[in-house]
Design a protein around this motif. Structure first.
Motif, PDB file in Angstrom:
ATOM      1  N   GLY A   1       4.037  -1.903   8.732  1.00 28.51           N
ATOM      2  CA  GLY A   1       5.452  -1.548   8.788  1.00 28.51           C
ATOM      3  C   GLY A   1       5.841  -0.493   7.757  1.00 28.51           C
ATOM      4  O   GLY A   1       5.022  -0.044   6.947  1.00 28.51           O
TER       5      GLY A   1
ATOM      6  N   GLU B   1       0.980   8.780  10.607  1.00 29.77           N
ATOM      7  CA  GLU B   1       1.983   8.681  11.682  1.00 29.77           C
ATOM      8  C   GLU B   1       1.313   8.726  13.057  1.00 29.77           C
ATOM      9  O   GLU B   1       1.768   9.415  13.974  1.00 29.77           O
ATOM     10  CB  GLU B   1       3.008   9.823  11.567  1.00 29.77           C
TER      11      GLU B   1
ATOM     12  N   LEU C   1      -2.726  -0.387  -6.530  1.00 33.72           N
ATOM     13  CA  LEU C   1      -2.853  -0.732  -5.111  1.00 33.72           C
ATOM     14  C   LEU C   1      -2.972  -2.250  -5.018  1.00 33.72           C
ATOM     15  O   LEU C   1      -3.531  -2.886  -5.907  1.00 33.72           O
ATOM     16  CB  LEU C   1      -4.122  -0.114  -4.506  1.00 33.72           C
TER      17      LEU C   1
ATOM     18  N   GLY D   1       7.190   1.539   4.678  1.00 32.39           N
ATOM     19  CA  GLY D   1       7.217   1.358   3.228  1.00 32.39           C
ATOM     20  C   GLY D   1       6.116   0.470   2.691  1.00 32.39           C
ATOM     21  O   GLY D   1       6.170   0.027   1.547  1.00 32.39           O
TER      22      GLY D   1
ATOM     23  N   GLN E   1       7.768   2.465  14.609  1.00 30.00           N
ATOM     24  CA  GLN E   1       8.354   3.751  14.245  1.00 30.00           C
ATOM     25  C   GLN E   1       7.974   4.862  15.212  1.00 30.00           C
ATOM     26  O   GLN E   1       8.043   6.043  14.872  1.00 30.00           O
ATOM     27  CB  GLN E   1       7.924   4.147  12.831  1.00 30.00           C
TER      28      GLN E   1
ATOM     29  N   GLN F   1      -4.547  -2.925   0.378  1.00 28.73           N
ATOM     30  CA  GLN F   1      -4.622  -1.461   0.252  1.00 28.73           C
ATOM     31  C   GLN F   1      -5.963  -1.043  -0.347  1.00 28.73           C
ATOM     32  O   GLN F   1      -6.602  -0.084   0.113  1.00 28.73           O
ATOM     33  CB  GLN F   1      -3.487  -0.950  -0.649  1.00 28.73           C
TER      34      GLN F   1
HETATM   35  N1  LIG Z   1       0.660  -0.979  -4.392  1.00 25.69           N
HETATM   36  C1  LIG Z   1       1.778  -0.310  -4.669  1.00 25.69           C
HETATM   37  N2  LIG Z   1       2.373  -0.436  -5.858  1.00 25.69           N
HETATM   38  C2  LIG Z   1       3.523   0.237  -6.145  1.00 25.69           C
HETATM   39  N3  LIG Z   1       4.155   1.050  -5.287  1.00 25.69           N
HETATM   40  C3  LIG Z   1       3.624   1.224  -4.074  1.00 25.69           C
HETATM   41  C4  LIG Z   1       2.414   0.562  -3.687  1.00 25.69           C
HETATM   42  N4  LIG Z   1       2.134   0.932  -2.423  1.00 25.69           N
HETATM   43  C5  LIG Z   1       3.110   1.787  -2.041  1.00 25.69           C
HETATM   44  N5  LIG Z   1       4.001   1.975  -3.020  1.00 25.69           N
HETATM   45  C6  LIG Z   1       5.226   2.807  -2.952  1.00 25.69           C
HETATM   46  O1  LIG Z   1       6.006   2.362  -1.858  1.00 25.69           O
HETATM   47  C7  LIG Z   1       6.656   3.454  -1.224  1.00 25.69           C
HETATM   48  C8  LIG Z   1       6.294   3.503   0.236  1.00 25.69           C
HETATM   49  O2  LIG Z   1       4.953   3.932   0.404  1.00 25.69           O
HETATM   50  P1  LIG Z   1       4.512   4.883   1.582  1.00 25.69           P
HETATM   51  O3  LIG Z   1       5.456   5.994   1.726  1.00 25.69           O
HETATM   52  O4  LIG Z   1       3.063   5.176   1.414  1.00 25.69           O
HETATM   53  O5  LIG Z   1       4.727   3.868   2.810  1.00 25.69           O
HETATM   54  P2  LIG Z   1       4.488   4.110   4.335  1.00 25.69           P
HETATM   55  O6  LIG Z   1       3.894   2.859   4.848  1.00 25.69           O
HETATM   56  O7  LIG Z   1       3.738   5.350   4.536  1.00 25.69           O
HETATM   57  O8  LIG Z   1       5.982   4.233   4.866  1.00 25.69           O
HETATM   58  P3  LIG Z   1       6.515   4.907   6.236  1.00 25.69           P
HETATM   59  O9  LIG Z   1       6.152   3.935   7.321  1.00 25.69           O
HETATM   60  O10 LIG Z   1       7.979   4.999   6.052  1.00 25.69           O
HETATM   61  O11 LIG Z   1       5.813   6.208   6.372  1.00 25.69           O
HETATM   62  C9  LIG Z   1       6.247   4.685  -1.969  1.00 25.69           C
HETATM   63  O12 LIG Z   1       7.226   4.975  -2.947  1.00 25.69           O
HETATM   64  C10 LIG Z   1       4.940   4.256  -2.631  1.00 25.69           C
HETATM   65  O13 LIG Z   1       4.672   5.012  -3.780  1.00 25.69           O
END
Ligand SMILES: Nc1ncnc2c1ncn2[C@@H]1O[C@H](COP(=O)(O)OP(=O)(O)OP(=O)(O)O)[C@@H](O)[C@H]1O
Ligand SMILES: [Mg+2]
Length: 721
Positions: free
Chosen positions: A30, A222, A10, A32, A252, A14
Motif C-alpha cells: 500500500g 509504479e 529499513l 507510503g 493506486q 524491506q
Molecule cells: N523503514 C523506514 N523507516 C523510516 N521511514 C521510512 C521507512 N520506509 C519508508 N520510509 C519513509 O516513508 C515515506 C514513504 O515511502 P515511499 O515513498 O518509499 O513509499 P511508497 O510505498 O513508494 O509510497 P507510494 O505508494 O505513495 O508511492 C517516505 O518518506 C520514506 O522515506
C-alpha cells in the motif's frame, strides 16, 4: 566493502527485499509503505553487494522527476558515478533506444516527438481531407482511438473490420492516413515511442541480445500502471535471463483510461519464473487518522488483491472538512489555511493543493496571486507546453528539419506575415497531391506561379528567414540560436506589443527559453545540440519549471500526485460529478478507478488533510450545484471535523447590501463576483473584484487570454455568460 549502511533505516520486510539474491520479485504494498525506498536501496545493494556495474541496471520510474530523484538518492548512498545507469520513464527509455538505433527502428535520424496538441492538429487535417463532419466525428475521438490501439500494440495493419461497421471503418481510415503523415514528416507520438521500441526487440534479435547481455537487473516502480506495450517490452527484454523487480499497489492504479492494466500484477508471477512476492504493511508516511480514512475509503472497492496497512504514527490532527459556498470561497479558504501554515514557520513547498481536473486550477491560482503567495503547477500548463514556447520551438524544429509540416504550419504565419489561410491551403493541397512536404511545396507553388505575387513574395520571405536562421546554426551556440530565433522571427516583438500581463509573461517565457538553452547540457556527441535540446523539450515537457527552487505551494492534479508526499494536503472539489468525475459514473469500474484516485489523494498527506467542496461551482461557463462527493461519506466521521468560518461572503439567498470589494453582488448592476463574462475585444473572463456601484461601478475581470483588467461597467458592454 561495508554494505550495512544500505540496510539501515529499513524494517525487516524491506530489508529482506533489498538484500535478497537477484531473482524475479514482486513487491505488492500500500501507499507510503516504502516501496520506492526499497527500490532505491535495492539498486544500491545490487551494485555494492552483488557487484553489478551501474550500467547493468535498468530502472523505470513514473516521471522524469522521480528518475532524477532516484539517481540522486543512489549517488548519496554509494558515492559513485551513476551516469551509466539507465533510469527513466518508459517513454524516456524508449526514446533513448530509438535515438541510438534509429536505422533499425526505421526512423529518420532527426525524428521529432509529437506532443498531443500537434497530434490532434494532424488528425484534424486528416478529418478535413477525408471530409468527415466534425460534429459526427470529433478528431479527439480519433486521437483516443489511435492511441488506444497503439497502447495495445496494434498498428492499422493489424486491425480487422468486421462486416460493415462504419465506426471501425472510419477510424481505420484515419489511422492509416495518420501513420502515413507521421512517416512522411518524421514524427513520432508518445504511444508510438513505446510501440516502436517494442518492435525494435522483435525485429532485431541481435540488438535484443546485446541489451540482454548489458542489463543484469531490471527494476520498475509504479508497476500497476503499466500498459500492454510497456509490459510486453519488459517481458521480451527480460527474457529468461534478466531478473526483474516490480513494485506496485493495485489500489493506486489510476491510468486505466490510458490503457494501464492492473491485471499485469497478477500476470507477473505467471510470466516470470520463481517470482518472490513480498508484502510491506507498515506505513511510514501518514498519521493514523489519515491512514484510517484512506483504508476506509478504499475498502468500498470490490476488485482488490487485499492488503493491510498499519502505522506506528500517532493519531495526529483530525481531517478538516469545509463546505464552501462556491469555488471562489473554497479557494480563499484553502489559501488562508496555507497562510496559517506558513505563519507557523512551515515551508510553502510542504503544502499541496490537489484537484481532479486541470480546469480547477485557475480559480486557485487567482486566489494565490491575490494573496501574493508563490505557487507552482506541477505537471500542468508546463513551460514547454506554453503557446509562445511551442512557437519558438517550432521555428527551431523547422531549422532542424524542413519537412516537419506540423512545425511549419504552426509558424508559417505566426507572427502574422501576410500568409493567409488560402495561401496555406494551396501549399497544403500541392504537398498532398505530390506527396511532398509543405516546405518542398512552397518552392514549387511559387515557381509555378500558382499564387498572386503578394502571396508568393510573403512565402519567399518566410523561406529566406528560415534559411538564414539555419545558416547561422553552425557558428552559434544553442542559446545564441534561440535568441536569434525569437528575435528574427518577430515572436518577441509580437508579444511585446500585446497588452496586459499575459503579453509580458510571454516575453519573459521566451527569454527564459534562451536561459534554458544556455543551461542545456548536450551530452550526446553523435547528435547536434539543437536536436538534443528539441528532444529534451518535447520529452521532459517542463516537469522542471522555472521557479522550482522558490519556496512555493504545489498545485497539481491527483494523477500527477502519484508517488509524492506532503505534510499538508488540501484536497479540493470533493463533489459528485467532479470527483467522482461525471464521465466515470456510468460504470462500476469507472467509480472504482475514481476511488483509487481518492485513495492516492488522501495518502499523499503526512500530517494534516483538508477536504473541501463547493455548494455551487462555475465550470466551463455553467453554474453547477453538486452534492458532496460520496467519498466524503465513506470516511468514518470519527476522523473528520467540520470547519465553520465566519465567511465574509454573503449568500445571494440572504442578500445583504454589499460592501465594496467584500460582497458578492456588485450593487445595482446584476453582476456578481465569480461571474463569467464576455467582452467584445478581450474575450471571455471572470469578474474577480469591483468598486463603486450602479452606473459608476468598475469591475476587475480576469480574461482568459488578456490578463486582468479594470473596466467601467457602463461602457464595457459585458455580456454575462
Ligand atoms: N523503514 C523506514 N523507516 C523510516 N521511514 C521510512 C521507512 N520506509 C519508508 N520510509 C519513509 O516513508 C515515506 C514513504 O515511502 P515511499 O515513498 O518509499 O513509499 P511508497 O510505498 O513508494 O509510497 P507510494 O505508494 O505513495 O508511492 C517516505 O518518506 C520514506 O522515506
Ligand atoms: Mg512510491
Amino acid at each position: 566493502m561495508d554494505v550495512s549502511h544500505i540496510l539501515n533505516d529499513l524494517n525487516d520486510a524491506q530489508r529482506q527485499a533489498v538484500a535478497a539474491p537477484p531473482s524475479n520479485m514482486l513487491i505488492l504494498a500500500g501507499a507510503g509503505s516504502g516501496k520506492t525506498r526499497v527500490l532505491v536501496h535495492r539498486i544500491a545493494w545490487l551494485i555494492q553487494a552483488e557487484n553489478m556495474a551501474p550500467q547493468g541496471i535498468l530502472a523505470v520510474t513514473f516521471t522524469n522527476k522521480a528518475a532524477r530523484e532516484m539517481r540522486e538518492r543512489i549517488d548519496e548512498l554509494l558515492n559513485i558515478p551513476t551516469r551509466s545507469m539507465w533510469v527513466g520513464t518508459f517513454h524516456g527509455l524508449a526514446h533513448r533506444l530509438l535515438k541510438a538505433h534509429w536505422q533499425d527502428a526505421g526512423l529518420p535520424q532527426n525524428f521529432q516527438i509529437l506532443d498531443s496538441d500537434d497530434q490532434l492538429r494532424i488528425i484534424k487535417r486528416i478529418h478535413k481531407e477525408l471530409a468527415l463532419d466534425e460534429t459526427k466525428w470529433p478528431p479527439k475521438q480519433s486521437q483516443w482511438f489511435i492511441n488506444g490501439q497503439k497502447d495495445e500494440g496494434k498498428r492499422a495493419a493489424h486491425i480487422e473490420v468486421y462486416g460493415n461497421d462504419l465506426y471501425q471503418k472510419t477510424m481505420l481510415a484515419v489511422y492509416l492516413q495518420y501513420e502515413q503523415a507521421c512517416e512522411r514528416q518524421g514524427v513520432v507520438d508518445f504511444a508510438e515511442l513505446l510501440l516502436r521500441a517494442h518492435e525494435l526487440w522483435l525485429k532485431n534479435p541481435r540488438l535484443l541480445a546485446h541489451y540482454q547481455q548489458r542489463f543484469q537487473h531490471i527494476l520498475v516502480d509504479e508497476f500497476q500502471d503499466t500498459n500492454a506495450v510497456q509490459y510486453a517490452w519488459l517481458r521480451v527484454l527480460a527474457g529468461k535471463q534478466i531478473p526483474i523487480a516490480a513494485v506496485g499497489d493495485d489500489d493506486q492504479s489510476i491510468y486505466g483510461w490510458r490503457g494501464a492494466k492492473i491485471e499485469n500484477i497478477q500476470q507477473f508471477a505467471r510470466d516470470f519464473a520463481n517470482t518472490q512476492v513480498i508484502k510491506l504493511e507498515q506505513n511510514y508516511r501518514s498519521t493514523a487518522t489519515i491512514l484510517g480514512a484512506a483504508n476506509a475509503v478504499i475498502a468500498n472497492n470490490t476488485e482488490r488483491l487485499g492488503k493491510e496497512l498499519w502505522t506506528e504514527g500517532g493519531e495526529g490532527e483530525p481531517i478538516s472538512l469545509y463546505t464552501a459556498f462556491n469555488e471562489q470561497d473554497e479557494a480563499r479558504f484553502v489559501v488562508e489555511r496555507i497562510e496559517e501554515w506558513v505563519k507557523q514557520g512551515e515551508l510553502r513547498a510542504q503544502s499541496a493543493i490537489l484537484y481532479r481536473s486541470n480546469a480547477q486550477s485557475r480559480v486557485l491560482e487567482e486566489a494565490l496571486i491575490r494573496a501574493g503567495m508563490p505557487y507552482r503547477i506541477y505537471g500542468g500548463q508546463r513551460f514547454y507546453d506554453r503557446l509562445e514556447i511551442k512557437n519558438a520551438l517550432a521555428y527551431m524544429r523547422l531549422i532542424n528539419n524542413r519537412h516537419d509540416d506540423t512545425a511549419l504550419e504552426r509558424v508559417i504565419n505566426t507572427p502574422t506575415r501576410g500568409i493567409g489561410g488560402k495561401t496555406v491551403d494551396v501549399v497544403r493541397s500541392y504537398a498532398r497531391e505530390h506527396g511532398s512536404s509543405m516546405w518542398q511545396a512552397l518552392a514549387n507553388v511559387v515557381e509555378q506561379k500558382l499564387l498572386p505575387a503578394r502571396a508568393s513574395n510573403a512565402l519567399l520571405a518566410f523561406v529566406a528567414l528560415i534559411d538564414s536562421l539555419d545558416s547561422g546554426t553552425d557558428e552559434l551556440s544553442l542559446d545564441e540560436l534561440a535568441d536569434e530565433v525569437i528575435k528574427s522571427s518577430g515572436l518577441i516583438e509580437f508579444h511585446k506589443k500585446e497588452k496586459g500581463e499575459k503579453g509580458q509573461a510571454r516575453v519573459e517565457n521566451l527569454q527564459e527559453l534562451v536561459v534554458a538553452a544556455k543551461q542545456f547540457d548536450a551530452s550526446d556527441e553523435e547528435l547536434s545540440p539543437l536536436q538534443q535540446f528539441l528532444d529534451e523539450a518535447a520529452l521532459d515537457a517542463g516537469e522542471q519549471q522555472a521557479d522550482e527552487y522558490e519556496d512555493s505551494v504545489q498545485l497539481m492534479t491527483l494523477h500527477s500526485a502519484k508517488g509524492l508526499e506532503f505534510p499538508l494536503v488540501c484536497l479540493v472539489g470533493m463533489e459528485e460529478n467532479l470527483f467522482p468525475h461525471k464521465m466515470s459514473m456510468d460504470e462500476a469500474s469507472g467509480i472504482e478507478e475514481e476511488r483509487r484516485l481518492c485513495y492516492v489523494g488522501i495518502t499523499r498527506a503526512m500530517q494534516k488533510l483538508y477536504l473541501s467542496y463547493a455548494e455551487s461551482r462555475r465550470m466551463y461557463g455553467n453554474e453547477n450545484f453538486n452534492a458532496p462527493s460520496r467519498f466524503i461519506r465513506e470516511i468514518p466521521t470519527e476522523y473528520v471535523e467540520e470547519v465553520r468560518l465566519n465567511t465574509t461572503i454573503s449568500r445571494p439567498a440572504s442578500y445583504a447590501p454589499a460592501v465594496n470589494g467584500n460582497g458578492y453582488d456588485v450593487p445595482g448592476t446584476g453582476i456578481s463576483l465569480g461571474q463569467p463574462v464576455f467582452h467584445q475585444i478581450f474575450g471571455s473572463g471572470t469578474v474577480v473584484n469591483f468598486e463603486g456601484q450602479g452606473s459608476s461601478a468598475r469591475v476587475q475581470v480576469n480574461f482568459d487570454d488578456e490578463g486582468s483588467k479594470w473596466l467601467v461597467l457602463q461602457y464595457a458592454n459585458l455580456e454575462a455568460l
